[in-house]
Design an enzyme around this catalytic site. Sequence first.
Site, PDB file in Angstrom:
ATOM      1  N   HIS A  82       0.856  -1.197   0.000  1.00 23.62           N
ATOM      2  CA  HIS A  82       0.000   0.000   0.000  1.00 23.62           C
ATOM      3  C   HIS A  82       0.882   1.234   0.000  1.00 23.62           C
ATOM      4  O   HIS A  82       1.864   1.306   0.735  1.00 23.62           O
ATOM      5  CB  HIS A  82      -0.908   0.022   1.236  1.00 23.62           C
ATOM      6  CG  HIS A  82      -1.758   1.249   1.288  1.00 23.62           C
ATOM      7  ND1 HIS A  82      -2.933   1.376   0.586  1.00 23.62           N
ATOM      8  CD2 HIS A  82      -1.579   2.431   1.931  1.00 23.62           C
ATOM      9  CE1 HIS A  82      -3.448   2.570   0.803  1.00 23.62           C
ATOM     10  NE2 HIS A  82      -2.652   3.230   1.618  1.00 23.62           N
ATOM     11  N   ASP A 161     -15.401   2.565   7.232  1.00 24.64           N
ATOM     12  CA  ASP A 161     -14.410   3.492   6.671  1.00 24.64           C
ATOM     13  C   ASP A 161     -15.030   4.380   5.606  1.00 24.64           C
ATOM     14  O   ASP A 161     -14.748   5.580   5.542  1.00 24.64           O
ATOM     15  CB  ASP A 161     -13.235   2.732   6.071  1.00 24.64           C
ATOM     16  CG  ASP A 161     -12.213   3.701   5.470  1.00 24.64           C
ATOM     17  OD1 ASP A 161     -11.623   4.471   6.250  1.00 24.64           O
ATOM     18  OD2 ASP A 161     -12.037   3.708   4.245  1.00 24.64           O
ATOM     19  N   ARG A 168     -14.970  12.660   7.557  1.00 33.28           N
ATOM     20  CA  ARG A 168     -13.689  13.325   7.838  1.00 33.28           C
ATOM     21  C   ARG A 168     -13.398  14.365   6.769  1.00 33.28           C
ATOM     22  O   ARG A 168     -12.910  15.463   7.071  1.00 33.28           O
ATOM     23  CB  ARG A 168     -12.557  12.294   7.897  1.00 33.28           C
ATOM     24  CG  ARG A 168     -12.552  11.466   9.184  1.00 33.28           C
ATOM     25  CD  ARG A 168     -11.617  10.258   9.064  1.00 33.28           C
ATOM     26  NE  ARG A 168     -10.244  10.663   8.841  1.00 33.28           N
ATOM     27  CZ  ARG A 168      -9.315   9.902   8.247  1.00 33.28           C
ATOM     28  NH1 ARG A 168      -9.627   8.684   7.819  1.00 33.28           N
ATOM     29  NH2 ARG A 168      -8.099  10.342   8.104  1.00 33.28           N
ATOM     30  N   SER A 183      -7.991   3.826   8.793  1.00 36.79           N
ATOM     31  CA  SER A 183      -8.574   3.773   7.457  1.00 36.79           C
ATOM     32  C   SER A 183      -7.759   2.868   6.535  1.00 36.79           C
ATOM     33  O   SER A 183      -8.310   2.014   5.829  1.00 36.79           O
ATOM     34  CB  SER A 183      -8.647   5.196   6.889  1.00 36.79           C
ATOM     35  OG  SER A 183      -9.145   5.179   5.574  1.00 36.79           O
ATOM     36  N   LYS A 187      -8.763  -1.687   5.803  1.00 39.79           N
ATOM     37  CA  LYS A 187      -9.004  -2.190   4.447  1.00 39.79           C
ATOM     38  C   LYS A 187      -7.975  -3.242   4.043  1.00 39.79           C
ATOM     39  O   LYS A 187      -8.303  -4.217   3.353  1.00 39.79           O
ATOM     40  CB  LYS A 187      -9.010  -1.010   3.461  1.00 39.79           C
ATOM     41  CG  LYS A 187     -10.268  -0.156   3.612  1.00 39.79           C
ATOM     42  CD  LYS A 187     -10.300   1.029   2.672  1.00 39.79           C
ATOM     43  CE  LYS A 187      -9.316   2.094   3.094  1.00 39.79           C
ATOM     44  NZ  LYS A 187      -9.467   3.364   2.372  1.00 39.79           N
TER      45      LYS A 187
END
Lengths: 438, 438
Positions: A82, A161, A168, A183, A187
């Site tokens: 990620h 999320d 947010r 967040s 995931k």
Amino acid sequence: MNALDIITKKRNGEKLCREEIDYFIHGYAANRLPDYQMAALLMAVFFQGMDFEETAGLTNSMLHSGDILNFKNVDGFKIDKHSTGGVGDKVSLILAPLVAAAGLKVPMISGRGLGHSGGTLDKLESIPGFRTNLSVEEFYRQICDLGVSMIGQTEMIVPADRKMYALRDATATIESIPLITGSILSKKLAEGIDGLVLDVKTGRGAFMQNFKDAETLATSLIRTAELNGLPTTALITNMDQPLGNTAGNWLETREAIEALHGNGPEDLVDVTFALAAQMLVMAGFAANVDQARKELQKLIINGKAFQKFCDMVQAQGGDLAFIDEPEKYPPSKIILPVLSEQEGYVQKLDARKIGFAVVHLGGGREVMEDRIDYAAGVVLYKKIGDFVRENEVLAELHTDRRDTVETIRKDVLSAFEIGEERMQKPELIFRVLKKSES
Amino acid sequence: MNALDIITKKRNGEKLCREEIDYFIHGYAANRLPDYQMAALLMAVFFQGMDFEETAGLTNSMLHSGDILNFKNVDGFKIDKHSTGGVGDKVSLILAPLVAAAGLKVPMISGRGLGHSGGTLDKLESIPGFRTNLSVEEFYRQICDLGVSMIGQTEMIVPADRKMYALRDATATIESIPLITGSILSKKLAEGIDGLVLDVKTGRGAFMQNFKDAETLATSLIRTAELNGLPTTALITNMDQPLGNTAGNWLETREAIEALHGNGPEDLVDVTFALAAQMLVMAGFAANVDQARKELQKLIINGKAFQKFCDMVQAQGGDLAFIDEPEKYPPSKIILPVLSEQEGYVQKLDARKIGFAVVHLGGGREVMEDRIDYAAGVVLYKKIGDFVRENEVLAELHTDRRDTVETIRKDVLSAFEIGEERMQKPELIFRVLKKSES
């Protein structure tokens, strides 16, 4: 237990227990708690923070708001990468087939671009026909068959999320380390993976503009992931200038194809290999990073990485004609060179400005609803450290937007700072963090 | 201008300009901005505060969300008193007719009790028939005719505060000096008055439990009022123990009647006179506080203050029979003495515990929807500094709630701390703050 008491506790700087976090997150996901109480809690977290244990609880609580993929019956080491996002970051498109070619399983769920920052899904969707909305069953089968699949968020994965991120975004509570951590990791944990490698970017084009913040986020991510049983390594990498020589969806996909053919730009290849090597080491496929690099190099040279990319494109409905002959992709109506007005060395190249130029050329989004022109973007001919003569091409703009291209030419020109001083190529990888070090 | 930018600015500790505050407050009052964005802003204000100029802007913006009463054509000096709330605080019932008898105009808009803290409206409504929901026209006419009227909030006055207060109550953002200031002063400014005297209470039974916080609030109130053109004086007074000898709506109304007859307990009379004297001085009705006190004393002795009270009760529909003969008021079913278990001097008398005892006896509210038993409450026979023998009566409970009275007897007993040490009567008025001093 009630929402007001929990908000008050966090507001006063006290630590929330797991039950309180679950009560709030699950209550919110199930629409039992109103947006305004979540907004108040988020702002209280922004100011008071959360320790690693609370952040791990938050992440786990968010994770369990939806489905968790189960690859237990799939042989092999399931792993993902990620990135916290940047400009010209097409690493996933190269890395996922590359490490799958090495024998790892890569169930990658990615996001879309917003603002100056691009998104992997948009890059994939620039390939005509490519489907990122596979069903969970299709995704599962493709991981079994090919070892790699790249899709978007589904409605069923971490619904908390989805709701929290939208809130947010509207309440100025994006920039909070525990909330970012929850967040991202909720995931990734929902992918049912055995390991995770993170690319935490820092610099002008990154979300975390200074190194210290990036390091804090990397540490939070590693500690939180480990507390949730997910082995994680993080690299902190440079995002002062765009990665590679392109920014814009099809331009980047084409550059990724070049890289899979062994012709990628040095910085892009270096970052991709550094991340991929960590994945091989984590999976036990290589004893160390150097050995892993050699293995990865082989998979580029023997064409197996590119073949894996083609297999994935075909499996997900993409048109291989454009992968085989990228030059046949319909080009933008306008291709305008940006010429240097002076001679010298490129001192700085503002990734953020280039990112916004892509948006204004039609290749990105200002709001989530915007449609994308996949061909639009910027090709960079000079990067930091390069020498440029007056009137030499610095960059090239690809767009259909005739009326704004001149403004954007000036923006892109201003992204380059040119001076007499000779410049080294900037350092790419600042730090590698693992559990013991973080 | 947009809500997200304004939240971000305040979150980052920057000062909001008047246009930004107006945009947010008026947008919220008109339902153009959602609760969750207001919740985020309120929490950001909780942490980052507001300077006096911002607080004055907030107050003025809230004020202009609704109607402002206009007494410009009414002769005389229009003035009000506001207390931050406490236990046994029946000052308004004495003070309003008293200063009206002196010739001032008192258009007083009051609130209801909640939690341990009582409210003037509930005390007035303990008088059978008394209407606190006069129309603006009735209110105006009564100020012209009698010089005094006491009513509740109307829908049209500062609607922004009504919405914001409910939201603050649900989001843990009550305890913020600028938000408290805006809430109090917007409503007082809406009365169209020429001057204001504040009773900022501090101690166990007060909202601001320590002196420093009370002083900060008093300063914020004075500075904000002055910036809105309203001359204001604040007294910081002691609320460690209840004021006077009663807590509970009718019991307090009856004590106020006694005080108007010249038979009030010393502390209650002292605080009332201190506040009322400031009002006379501010209006130019007395050269100084001592002269004002003498004038007020005269109005008690000659019966004019009591007569003004009777006129007001009659004008607002109240039954004068109970004002003339309070002993005819239907008593509670249970009147239980609380006996001392030891001999000594009362060292402490916890106002907060007494306040909650009143609630549990039926005389207050835990939530705004609770119905009130007007006769219920506590009569205090001993206060700080008093000597008490074993088995002597400390207090008396008035209630219809047979099943809980024994628990409450213990609570009230525990509110008294009795020891050997001789105690002075506690100081009542800690400080008087005016513009130049604050």
